[in-house]
Design an enzyme around this catalytic site. Structure first.
Site, mmCIF file in Angstrom:
data_model
loop_
_atom_site.group_PDB
_atom_site.id
_atom_site.type_symbol
_atom_site.label_atom_id
_atom_site.label_comp_id
_atom_site.label_asym_id
_atom_site.label_seq_id
_atom_site.Cartn_x
_atom_site.Cartn_y
_atom_site.Cartn_z
ATOM 1 N N LYS A 108 0.967 -1.161 0.100
ATOM 2 C CA LYS A 108 -0.217 0.132 -0.047
ATOM 3 C C LYS A 108 0.648 1.338 -0.136
ATOM 4 O O LYS A 108 2.262 1.055 0.242
ATOM 5 C CB LYS A 108 -1.043 -0.227 1.280
ATOM 6 C CG LYS A 108 -2.147 -1.164 1.011
ATOM 7 C CD LYS A 108 -2.857 -1.097 2.297
ATOM 8 C CE LYS A 108 -3.955 -2.284 2.636
ATOM 9 N NZ LYS A 108 -5.357 -2.001 3.415
ATOM 10 N N TYR A 127 -12.325 -1.636 -3.392
ATOM 11 C CA TYR A 127 -13.123 -1.984 -2.241
ATOM 12 C C TYR A 127 -14.863 -1.932 -1.958
ATOM 13 O O TYR A 127 -14.744 -1.321 -1.076
ATOM 14 C CB TYR A 127 -11.886 -0.814 -1.643
ATOM 15 C CG TYR A 127 -10.946 -1.015 -0.826
ATOM 16 C CD1 TYR A 127 -11.129 -2.335 -0.185
ATOM 17 C CD2 TYR A 127 -9.652 -0.420 -1.019
ATOM 18 C CE1 TYR A 127 -9.885 -3.165 0.076
ATOM 19 C CE2 TYR A 127 -8.826 -1.095 -0.798
ATOM 20 C CZ TYR A 127 -7.830 -2.451 0.424
ATOM 21 O OH TYR A 127 -7.573 -2.223 0.699
ATOM 22 N N ASN A 129 -2.246 -0.506 6.908
ATOM 23 C CA ASN A 129 -1.375 -1.856 7.199
ATOM 24 C C ASN A 129 -0.380 -1.962 6.425
ATOM 25 O O ASN A 129 -0.873 -3.942 5.732
ATOM 26 C CB ASN A 129 -2.389 -2.226 8.202
ATOM 27 C CG ASN A 129 -3.486 -3.072 6.756
ATOM 28 O OD1 ASN A 129 -3.519 -2.261 5.756
ATOM 29 N ND2 ASN A 129 -5.186 -3.039 7.386
ATOM 30 N N HIS A 151 -2.623 -5.188 1.586
ATOM 31 C CA HIS A 151 -3.244 -5.815 0.809
ATOM 32 C C HIS A 151 -3.509 -7.244 0.364
ATOM 33 O O HIS A 151 -1.748 -7.646 -0.448
ATOM 34 C CB HIS A 151 -4.267 -5.424 -0.185
ATOM 35 C CG HIS A 151 -5.153 -5.876 -0.748
ATOM 36 N ND1 HIS A 151 -6.542 -6.197 -0.265
ATOM 37 C CD2 HIS A 151 -5.208 -6.940 -1.969
ATOM 38 C CE1 HIS A 151 -7.918 -7.210 -0.814
ATOM 39 N NE2 HIS A 151 -6.614 -7.242 -1.766
ATOM 40 N N GLU A 163 -9.392 -9.866 -7.710
ATOM 41 C CA GLU A 163 -8.508 -9.149 -8.129
ATOM 42 C C GLU A 163 -6.947 -8.522 -9.298
ATOM 43 O O GLU A 163 -6.278 -7.760 -9.146
ATOM 44 C CB GLU A 163 -7.824 -8.576 -6.363
ATOM 45 C CG GLU A 163 -9.419 -8.769 -5.628
ATOM 46 C CD GLU A 163 -9.162 -8.784 -4.325
ATOM 47 O OE1 GLU A 163 -8.176 -9.274 -4.126
ATOM 48 O OE2 GLU A 163 -9.662 -8.611 -3.297
HETATM 49 P P1 DAT Z 1 -8.167 -7.069 5.189
HETATM 50 O O1 DAT Z 1 -6.750 -6.043 4.224
HETATM 51 O O2 DAT Z 1 -6.847 -7.613 6.134
HETATM 52 O O3 DAT Z 1 -8.751 -8.073 3.829
HETATM 53 P P2 DAT Z 1 -10.581 -5.739 5.030
HETATM 54 O O4 DAT Z 1 -11.608 -6.248 3.660
HETATM 55 O O5 DAT Z 1 -11.598 -6.500 6.068
HETATM 56 O O6 DAT Z 1 -9.267 -6.066 5.702
HETATM 57 O O7 DAT Z 1 -10.179 -4.365 5.275
HETATM 58 C C1 DAT Z 1 -9.713 -3.403 4.187
HETATM 59 C C2 DAT Z 1 -9.134 -2.272 4.448
HETATM 60 O O8 DAT Z 1 -10.088 -1.592 5.017
HETATM 61 C C3 DAT Z 1 -7.983 -3.240 6.091
HETATM 62 O O9 DAT Z 1 -6.712 -3.658 5.720
HETATM 63 C C4 DAT Z 1 -7.872 -1.877 6.379
HETATM 64 C C5 DAT Z 1 -9.116 -1.006 6.346
HETATM 65 N N1 DAT Z 1 -10.660 -1.493 7.567
HETATM 66 C C6 DAT Z 1 -11.294 -2.786 7.667
HETATM 67 N N2 DAT Z 1 -11.207 -2.854 8.876
HETATM 68 C C7 DAT Z 1 -10.970 -0.856 9.085
HETATM 69 C C8 DAT Z 1 -11.879 -0.462 10.586
HETATM 70 N N3 DAT Z 1 -12.506 -0.874 11.484
HETATM 71 N N4 DAT Z 1 -11.567 0.573 10.724
HETATM 72 C C9 DAT Z 1 -10.629 1.445 9.589
HETATM 73 N N5 DAT Z 1 -9.761 0.448 8.292
HETATM 74 C C10 DAT Z 1 -10.212 -0.077 7.854
HETATM 75 MG MG MG Z 2 -9.921 -7.844 2.493
#
Ligand code: DAT
Ligand code: MG
Length: 151
Positions: free
Chosen positions: A11, A51, A114, A117, A128
């Site tokens: 990212k 997303y 974080n 991805h 994707e």
């Molecule tokens: P991942 O990236 O582990 O697949 P995800 O698909 O649930 O996680 O979410 C996509 C991204 O969105 C994640 O990397 C960081 C952000 N995100 C997820 N939950 C969040 C939250 N509660 N607050 C802020 N950012 C969040």
């Molecule tokens: Mg995800």
């Protein structure tokens, strides 16, 4: 295990912090194969497609602003169990909960920054990989070490 392809992004925070190489190195060290890789700037349209599952969530606008805030490194990894192996090396979504030894556990502190991805499942991975790579950008090749990695 079944051969799989998965989509990884370093990212914008990872690129800006100069840790893209470390992130890629940790993934390469598993033995999974890089079959596609490029640096790109994600557009608002691509971010919305990527997303789509998060539309309407409170963090959605911040997530799109962040992922479009600078270049990312997009990588297609493949190999046996590639999707779950990459997720394991990445660690939990929230770095505060991610295990030591994982990319997010070792290299990040906040969920909104974080670093990486990785596709969550087979359906997401197929969608994707196709979002970021055309067929002719993916290379199928043999590595001399493959027999020592894959039975
Ligand atoms: P991942 O990236 O582990 O697949 P995800 O698909 O649930 O996680 O979410 C996509 C991204 O969105 C994640 O990397 C960081 C952000 N995100 C997820 N939950 C969040 C939250 N509660 N607050 C802020 N950012 C969040
Ligand atoms: Mg995800």
């Amino acid at each position: 295990m079944a051969n799989e392809k998965t989509l990884i992004l370093v990212k914008p925070d990872g690129v800006q912090r100069g840790i893209a190489g470390q992130v890629i190195g940790r993934l390469e060290a598993t033995g999974l194969r890089i079959s596609g890789m490029k640096l790109l700037q994600i557009s608002d349209e691509l971010a919305a497609e990527h997303y789509g599952e998060h539309v309407g969530k409170p963090f959605y606008s911040g997530l799109v602003a962040f992922i479009t805030s600078g270049p990312v490194v997009a990588i297609c990894l493949d190999g046996p169990g590639a999707i779950s192996i990459a997720r394991k090396v990445m660690g939990s979504t929230n770095p505060a909960e991610a295990a030591p030894g994982t990319i997010r556990g070792d290299l990040a502190v906040e969920i909104g920054r974080n670093v990486i991805h990785g596709s969550a499942n087979e359906e997401d991975a197929a969608r994707e990989v196709a979002l970021y790579f055309s067929e002719d950008e993916l290379v199928d090749y043999t590595r001399a070490i493959d027999d020592w990695l894959i039975e």
